[in-house]
Scaffold this motif. Structure first.
Motif, PDB file in Angstrom:
ATOM      1  N   CYS A 240      47.309 -33.879  13.147  1.00 21.82           N
ATOM      2  CA  CYS A 240      47.339 -35.300  12.761  1.00 21.82           C
ATOM      3  C   CYS A 240      45.947 -35.801  12.387  1.00 21.82           C
ATOM      4  CB  CYS A 240      47.903 -36.149  13.900  1.00 21.82           C
ATOM      5  SG  CYS A 240      47.951 -37.909  13.502  1.00 21.82           S
TER       6      CYS A 240
ATOM      7  N   CYS B 142      48.578 -29.331   4.654  1.00 21.95           N
ATOM      8  CA  CYS B 142      47.632 -29.563   5.740  1.00 21.95           C
ATOM      9  C   CYS B 142      46.269 -29.043   5.314  1.00 21.95           C
ATOM     10  CB  CYS B 142      48.100 -28.856   7.013  1.00 21.95           C
ATOM     11  SG  CYS B 142      46.908 -28.955   8.377  1.00 21.95           S
TER      12      CYS B 142
ATOM     13  N   CYS C 156      50.188 -34.422  17.853  1.00 21.04           N
ATOM     14  CA  CYS C 156      50.335 -33.289  16.936  1.00 21.04           C
ATOM     15  C   CYS C 156      48.967 -32.715  16.579  1.00 21.04           C
ATOM     16  CB  CYS C 156      51.084 -33.727  15.685  1.00 21.04           C
ATOM     17  SG  CYS C 156      52.738 -34.363  16.035  1.00 21.04           S
TER      18      CYS C 156
ATOM     19  N   CYS D 224      50.434 -43.111  19.447  1.00 23.74           N
ATOM     20  CA  CYS D 224      51.604 -42.280  19.230  1.00 23.74           C
ATOM     21  C   CYS D 224      52.065 -41.695  20.557  1.00 23.74           C
ATOM     22  CB  CYS D 224      51.268 -41.147  18.247  1.00 23.74           C
ATOM     23  SG  CYS D 224      52.717 -40.215  17.665  1.00 23.74           S
TER      24      CYS D 224
ATOM     25  N   TYR E  91      45.252 -38.898  11.761  1.00 22.72           N
ATOM     26  CA  TYR E  91      45.061 -40.301  12.111  1.00 22.72           C
ATOM     27  C   TYR E  91      44.843 -40.525  13.605  1.00 22.72           C
ATOM     28  CZ  TYR E  91      45.065 -45.142  10.569  1.00 22.72           C
ATOM     29  OH  TYR E  91      44.666 -46.411  10.232  1.00 22.72           O
ATOM     30  N   LYS E  92      44.970 -39.490  14.409  1.00 21.13           N
ATOM     31  CA  LYS E  92      44.891 -39.714  15.848  1.00 21.13           C
ATOM     32  C   LYS E  92      43.476 -40.047  16.324  1.00 21.13           C
ATOM     33  CE  LYS E  92      44.748 -34.743  16.989  1.00 21.13           C
ATOM     34  NZ  LYS E  92      45.482 -33.699  17.742  1.00 21.13           N
TER      35      LYS E  92
ATOM     36  N   SER F 136      59.544 -36.683  10.258  1.00 22.46           N
ATOM     37  CA  SER F 136      58.651 -35.531  10.243  1.00 22.46           C
ATOM     38  C   SER F 136      59.314 -34.350  10.946  1.00 22.46           C
ATOM     39  CB  SER F 136      57.329 -35.871  10.937  1.00 22.46           C
ATOM     40  OG  SER F 136      56.647 -36.901  10.242  1.00 22.46           O
TER      41      SER F 136
ATOM     42  N   ARG G 113      53.831 -29.662  17.095  1.00 22.78           N
ATOM     43  CA  ARG G 113      54.353 -31.004  17.350  1.00 22.78           C
ATOM     44  C   ARG G 113      54.937 -31.133  18.768  1.00 22.78           C
ATOM     45  NH1 ARG G 113      54.199 -34.022  12.817  1.00 22.78           N
ATOM     46  NH2 ARG G 113      55.544 -35.567  13.783  1.00 22.78           N
TER      47      ARG G 113
ATOM     48  N   ASN H 124      58.274 -39.888  13.849  1.00 23.89           N
ATOM     49  CA  ASN H 124      58.568 -38.559  14.382  1.00 23.89           C
ATOM     50  C   ASN H 124      59.998 -38.468  14.903  1.00 23.89           C
ATOM     51  OD1 ASN H 124      58.567 -39.560  17.149  1.00 23.89           O
ATOM     52  ND2 ASN H 124      56.331 -39.397  17.157  1.00 23.89           N
TER      53      ASN H 124
END
Length: 373
Positions: free
Chosen positions: A22, A173, A19, A15, A24-25, A105, A117, A83
């Motif tokens: 996140c 979240c 963020c 990415c 998934y990072k 987003s 972000r 994003n």
């Protein structure tokens, strides 16, 4: 074979932003080869489903420069979650021309959005302006964290008043950064504040995915979002290397079903790992969930949140139920107001929710291509 949609990660977790919340990072970035992408899409297109849908996510899927050329020949519904910081006039034009549904987003006004972000607010708004200029179909996805959970009405009004889209998503979240994760109580208060503001002014004009999912569950027995479903067999995740998983919250080695280069879709969906994962959604519910009066609505919520937000969901559902007291079923059927129909349906003791779907209105469900009974 039961129909399913695909969630494709053409660059894995890569990415251009970092963020704070996140989930998934932590996954490695990579680049899907042309061969893997072609095999994924062509084999999926050949399946005998009346409706097919492929969503592209990341990371940031617009980092995959060949995305439009590689997908334009396939007739199925295509969507992308982005994003929006990379969207220029060329990308917006391709998205509009290709009939893509774009999820953007955006967590609120600049002081709120920029906290988590990476000060990207101005770039996101610029991307949205390109989408609107070219008439691309888009919706807004807002992550509800400690940063914005206490301001549901103000948040909703900002998104409604400053952007043309009438489709909103609000997702909770719950990690991986615990300092940003909301509690059940915070989530319940947020939902009630959001519902109050929306139902007073915009029912039938602005469509909030969570509320429509509840309406869909009541009217048709099917939810528009997998977290409320009875099992977890709605889509498959294809990572950049072709490996396949049952859910992007559960991209783990022990849950890998196979690889699109080595396995057919039939083999993947018939995997014992997939069957066990799906069954665990409701098969492993604690007694408190099984005995809850609202189990038919949430089915225990997403396994990643198991009972974490339970108090909030109960608070919200209880409010809806109390709001509907004194309203007859016939009044609910005749009403064009979603709040009345929903709350009245929740009062039904039998659990047989037969509110007419046409009176509820489910444009988001239809837009997403979810089959309706």
């Amino acid at each position: 074979m039961q129909p399913f949609s695909l969630l494709v990660k053409p660059v894995g977790g890569a990415c251009n932003l970092d963020c704070r919340y996140c989930f998934y990072k932590s996954h490695a970035g990579g680049r899907m080869s042309a061969e893997v992408l072609e095999r994924t899409l062509s084999s999926y297109a050949a399946l005998p489903f009346a409706q097919k849908s492929v969503a592209f996510q990341g990371g940031e899927p617009l980092l995959y420069g060949e995305l439009f050329d590689a997908t334009e020949s396939f007739p199925f519904s295509k969507s992308i979650q982005t994003n929006a910081t990379l969207i220029d006039s060329n990308i917006a034009a391709r998205l509009a021309e290709g009939g893509w549904l774009v999820g953007v987003s955006l967590d609120g006004p600049a002081p709120v959005h920029n906290v988590n972000r990476q000060n990207s607010f101005e770039d996101v708004v610029r991307g949205i302006e390109h989408l609107e200029r070219f008439g691309a179909d888009y919706n807004l996805l807002t992550v509800v964290s400690k940063t914005n959970v206490a301001q549901p009405a103000a948040l909703y009004r900002f998104l409604r008043d400053n952007f043309k889209t009438r489709f909103h998503q609000y997702i909770e979240c719950t990690g991986p950064d615990e300092t940003l994760a909301v509690t059940g109580e915070e989530w319940g208060r947020f939902l009630i504040g959001l519902y109050d503001e929306w139902s007073k002014h915009d029912a039938g004009k602005v469509f909030i995915r969570l509320f429509e999912s509840i309406a869909s569950a009541l009217a048709t027995g099917r939810s528009a979002q997998c977290s409320f479903a009875r099992d977890c067999r709605h889509y498959l995740v294809v990572e950049h290397d072709g490996s396949v998983y049952p859910c992007d919250f559960f991209v783990r080695d022990d849950l890998m079903l196979g690889n699109v280069m080595d396995n057919t879709w039939e083999e993947l969906v018939e995997s014992p790992v997939y069957a066990a994962f799906a069954a665990a959604k409701t098969g492993c519910l604690p007694a408190a969930c099984r005995e809850c009066e609202y189990i038919a609505l949430c089915n225990g919520d997403c396994p990643r949140n198991r009972q974490r937000l339970c108090s909030g969901w109960k608070f919200f559902f209880k409010m809806l139920k109390s709001q509907g007291r004194g309203k007859s079923r016939e009044a609910a059927k005749r009403s064009s107001l979603f709040p009345l129909a929903l709350a009245s349906a929740l009062l039904r003791d039998s659990g047989e929710f037969d509110i007419i779907a046409g009176n509820l209105g489910v444009p988001y469900v239809q837009q997403q291509g979810i089959p309706q009974d």
